[in-house]
Structure formats: C-alpha cells, structure tokens
Design an enzyme around this catalytic site. Structure first.
Site, mmCIF file in Angstrom:
data_model
loop_
_atom_site.group_PDB
_atom_site.id
_atom_site.type_symbol
_atom_site.label_atom_id
_atom_site.label_comp_id
_atom_site.label_asym_id
_atom_site.label_seq_id
_atom_site.Cartn_x
_atom_site.Cartn_y
_atom_site.Cartn_z
ATOM 1 N N LYS A 114 0.871 -1.178 0.000
ATOM 2 C CA LYS A 114 0.000 0.000 0.000
ATOM 3 C C LYS A 114 0.909 1.229 0.000
ATOM 4 C CE LYS A 114 -3.424 2.858 0.655
ATOM 5 N NZ LYS A 114 -4.230 3.225 -0.527
ATOM 6 N N ASN B 195 -13.254 4.320 -5.007
ATOM 7 C CA ASN B 195 -12.680 4.376 -3.664
ATOM 8 C C ASN B 195 -12.256 5.794 -3.325
ATOM 9 O OD1 ASN B 195 -9.517 4.741 -3.195
ATOM 10 N ND2 ASN B 195 -9.823 3.869 -5.251
ATOM 11 N N MET C 11 -10.159 5.975 -0.227
ATOM 12 C CA MET C 11 -9.570 5.398 0.989
ATOM 13 C C MET C 11 -8.844 6.476 1.809
ATOM 14 S SD MET C 11 -10.573 2.362 0.527
ATOM 15 C CE MET C 11 -9.760 1.465 1.830
ATOM 16 N N LEU D 194 -5.529 7.058 1.735
ATOM 17 C CA LEU D 194 -4.156 6.666 2.073
ATOM 18 C C LEU D 194 -4.015 6.027 3.471
ATOM 19 C CD1 LEU D 194 -1.433 6.772 0.602
ATOM 20 C CD2 LEU D 194 -1.324 9.203 1.100
ATOM 21 N N ASN E 270 4.259 7.043 -5.891
ATOM 22 C CA ASN E 270 2.870 7.315 -6.264
ATOM 23 C C ASN E 270 2.663 8.818 -6.325
ATOM 24 O OD1 ASN E 270 0.146 7.588 -6.516
ATOM 25 N ND2 ASN E 270 -0.401 6.323 -4.750
ATOM 26 N N CYS F 48 -2.221 10.107 -6.309
ATOM 27 C CA CYS F 48 -3.378 9.767 -5.460
ATOM 28 C C CYS F 48 -4.476 10.812 -5.625
ATOM 29 C CB CYS F 48 -2.984 9.674 -3.990
ATOM 30 S SG CYS F 48 -4.451 9.417 -2.967
ATOM 31 N N ASN G 18 -3.040 5.102 -12.336
ATOM 32 C CA ASN G 18 -3.849 5.144 -11.111
ATOM 33 C C ASN G 18 -5.337 5.193 -11.497
ATOM 34 O OD1 ASN G 18 -4.592 5.559 -8.340
ATOM 35 N ND2 ASN G 18 -2.648 6.598 -8.021
ATOM 36 N N SER G 19 -6.208 5.173 -10.507
ATOM 37 C CA SER G 19 -7.650 5.231 -10.776
ATOM 38 C C SER G 19 -8.011 6.568 -11.455
ATOM 39 C CB SER G 19 -8.439 5.073 -9.475
ATOM 40 O OG SER G 19 -8.024 6.049 -8.541
ATOM 41 N N GLY H 298 -8.278 -2.348 -15.107
ATOM 42 C CA GLY H 298 -9.290 -3.169 -15.772
ATOM 43 C C GLY H 298 -8.866 -4.588 -16.107
ATOM 44 N N THR I 278 -9.029 -3.971 -8.849
ATOM 45 C CA THR I 278 -10.450 -4.225 -8.532
ATOM 46 C C THR I 278 -10.805 -5.711 -8.537
ATOM 47 O OG1 THR I 278 -11.107 -2.062 -9.405
ATOM 48 C CG2 THR I 278 -12.817 -3.735 -9.308
HETATM 49 O O1 RRO Z 1 -5.635 5.537 -0.620
HETATM 50 C C1 RRO Z 1 -6.282 6.009 -1.578
HETATM 51 O O2 RRO Z 1 -7.319 6.669 -1.437
HETATM 52 C C2 RRO Z 1 -5.835 5.825 -2.969
HETATM 53 C C3 RRO Z 1 -4.541 6.042 -3.397
HETATM 54 BR BR1 RRO Z 1 -3.157 6.466 -2.226
HETATM 55 C C4 RRO Z 1 -4.234 5.980 -4.773
HETATM 56 O O3 RRO Z 1 -3.102 6.194 -5.241
HETATM 57 N N1 RRO Z 1 -5.240 5.674 -5.638
HETATM 58 C C5 RRO Z 1 -6.493 5.430 -5.207
HETATM 59 O O4 RRO Z 1 -7.392 5.147 -6.041
HETATM 60 N N2 RRO Z 1 -6.776 5.503 -3.875
#
Ligand code: RRO
Length: 330
Positions: A47, A77, A79, A81, A139, A142, A212-213, A269, A291
C-alpha cells in the site's frame, strides 16, 4: 512447449507478469505475504505509505459491483491513504517469508515533497534495505487527499519533485518507477514525457505504472438516491472495467515515447488473461491487478495466469517478448 510468462522490470526478474495494484491486498504483513507467495504472482507492491501511520478517510470509502445489470465489474474508492507508515513496511520487507525470492516493491506517497524525501531517506538508511526492497513505486497520482491535487497533473510541481527526489544518490541502488494518473490528451502525454525523459535517459526512472484510478468519479445508488461512499461528497477514484481502455491508451502512449528507455507496467481493468494480454500487446512488461482481486480475492491471479498462458499457447507465442508492444494499427 509451455509458454514462458517470466518478465523483467528494469533489472528485476519476475517469474510471472502479474501482481497486485498498490492499495489492494497489501496494507499489512498477512496480505502482503498472501500476494507474494501466491503461485501465480511475480511480485508484490505495498500500500502507498506515508511517513507516519494514517487512518485514512471515513467509511464507507470503497464500493464495487457498481453495475450488476451490465455485468460490469468496477470500483470507486476514497480510501485516503490508510497505511501503517514507512517503518512498518521496511520491517515487513526485511522479515517476510519469500522462498521464491520474488521482488518486493515499496509504494511511497508522501503528502508533500519534503515528506517524500524523508520517507526515501528512511528507506536508503535502513540497514541493507536494497536487499529486501527491489523496487520503489513513487505514487504521484493519489486522487483522494482533500486539498492535495494529483501531482501528476501539475507538470511544474512534478518537475520540481523529481529534481529533488533524484538528488538522493543512494536511490540508484533501487529500481525506481512512477505511478502516473491517467492522461486523456495528446498534449498532456507530451508534457509528461518531456518531464520524465531526462530521468529515463539517465536510468533514474526505470518504470512507469500506467495508471492510477480515474480521479473524482461519482457513483450514485439509484434505489436510495444517494452517493455510495462518504468522503468528498461521494467522489472517488474509479477502477475496474471502466478504466481499461484508458489504461491501455496510457500504456501505449508511454511505450511509444519512452518504451526503449524504461519498462511500462499496465494497471487498469485486468480481470482475465485476455485483459493482461491486451496490456502486454500495448507495451506493458508486467501487469497489476486491482479491482478484480478486491472483488474475488487473490485466487483470481491463478485464473488470469492460466488464461494468459492458454491464449499464448493458442496464438503460438512462446514468451511475453514475442508479442509485447506489437499492437497492429489499421
Ligand atoms: O488511498 C487512496 O485513497 C488511494 C490512493 Br493512495 C491511490 O493512489 N489511488 C487510489 O485510487 N486511492
């Protein structure tokens, strides 16, 4: 003859091109151990970590199975971090059971340039860390930290960050890469390439993870007429089926411009052998799965591996290099 699915990222050998996307099954020792020692993976990445442990954003902060009717598998998401801090991941890397000697990648996501520099200082000064940490994925993309825009979209800030990071000479001992956000415009691919190219030429940057997303999507629960996650008024990073064409485009663009100087890691994907095949055909040397592992668990790696092997055998490809990057144009 069985197809050979081994690959390399920089100078690092991976017995399989598949591993987790950072964020999925990689926050604590147990999860990292399960991915690293899964029969079908070639590596593991942690992570993304900060200097100190973080709780992350309030729950609910992850949602998948977005559109059951369309049979799309996708996720959103925010999240924020959540992670156990750099020192925890250094300890895990040093002590994790790794009988197959698979590469261990550390994902780093400080909330400022200074924090990134401090985390990297901790890495390089941790005793013999380059024996356990083979790669570092920075990264820079984010999407979920309130008040912190994605660095990968701010080219002057990206330039400055890379300049400061690569002043750390001891980073040369690691295979270093950047996790980029998805880009959607020719001009942005060009600008990102211009920033990265000098570091690719000097072998400071050895790989790019694309991508990344998709930041700040909004998923709506039609029945309840509400958002599905709590942070940022329901906005979050989109992964899964929706992102595949975008990830493939990013893999392809950076493979075309920088593929002779660094490796591209496809991320976005991938839930089947065919998806992995397409990423490699576009130019990926390895493929991360997010995912789909979150939805179905790490057993999915084996299914994807076997499907990819089967596709290669049917098409007569003996190794990944026999089709990597060989996408045909009409
Ligand atoms: O932890 C997150 O919310 C997160 C991170 Br660090 C990222 O690089 N990409 C993502 O989709 N969520």
């Amino acid at each position: 003859m069985r197809a050979d699915l081994s690959t390399c990222i920089g100078n690092i050998y991976l017995p399989s091109p598949l591993y987790n996307a950072s964020g999925v099954w990689c926050t604590d020792y147990t999860q990292l151990d399960i991915v690293l020692n899964n029969i079908a993976t070639g590596a593991v990445v942690t992570k993304s970590c900060t200097l100190k442990p973080r709780e992350g954003n309030p729950n609910p902060r992850y949602f998948d199975k977005i559109n059951k009717l369309d049979a799309l598998s996708a996720s959103i998401n925010s999240m924020g971090l959540p992670n156990k801090g750099i020192d925890y991941y250094l300890e895990v890397a040093a002590h994790i059971e790794n009988p197959k000697h698979k590469p261990f990648f550390l994902s780093v996501c400080g909330l400022s340039v200074e924090e990134n520099l401090q985390i990297l200082q901790n890495v390089v000064s941790y005793e013999h860390s380059n024996r356990y940490i083979n790669g570092i994925e920075l990264n820079l993309s984010c999407p979920n930290i309130i008040g912190k825009p994605q660095l990968g979209y701010d080219f002057p800030a990206l330039t400055e960050t890379l300049r400061k990071i690569f002043e750390i000479n001891a980073l040369d001992k690691y295979t270093v890469g950047i996790k980029l956000p998805p880009y959607f415009e020719e001009v942005h691919w060009g600008q990102a390439t211009d920033v990265i190219e000098p570091y690719a030429k000097s072998s400071h940057i050895n790989f790019l993870t694309c991508c990344n997303s998709i930041g700040n999507g909004l998923v709506i629960d039609y029945e309840n007429e509400s958002t599905v996650i709590k942070p940022k008024y329901g906005h979050g990073g989109i992964g899964g089926d929706y992102i595949k064409p975008i990830a493939l485009a990013n893999v392809r663009q950076f493979y075309n411009t920088l593929g002779n100087k660094l490796d591209i890691i496809g991320c976005g994907g991938v839930k089947s052998g065919r998806d992995a095949f397409e990423h490699i055909l576009a130019g990926a040397s390895a493929v991360q799965v997010g995912t789909s592992i979150q939805l179905h668990g790490p057993d999915q790696f084996k299914l994807i591996f076997m499907e990819l092997e089967d596709i290669m055998t049917k098409k007569g490809y003996v190794s990944l290099n026999s089709f990597k990057g060989k996408l045909k144009y009409l």
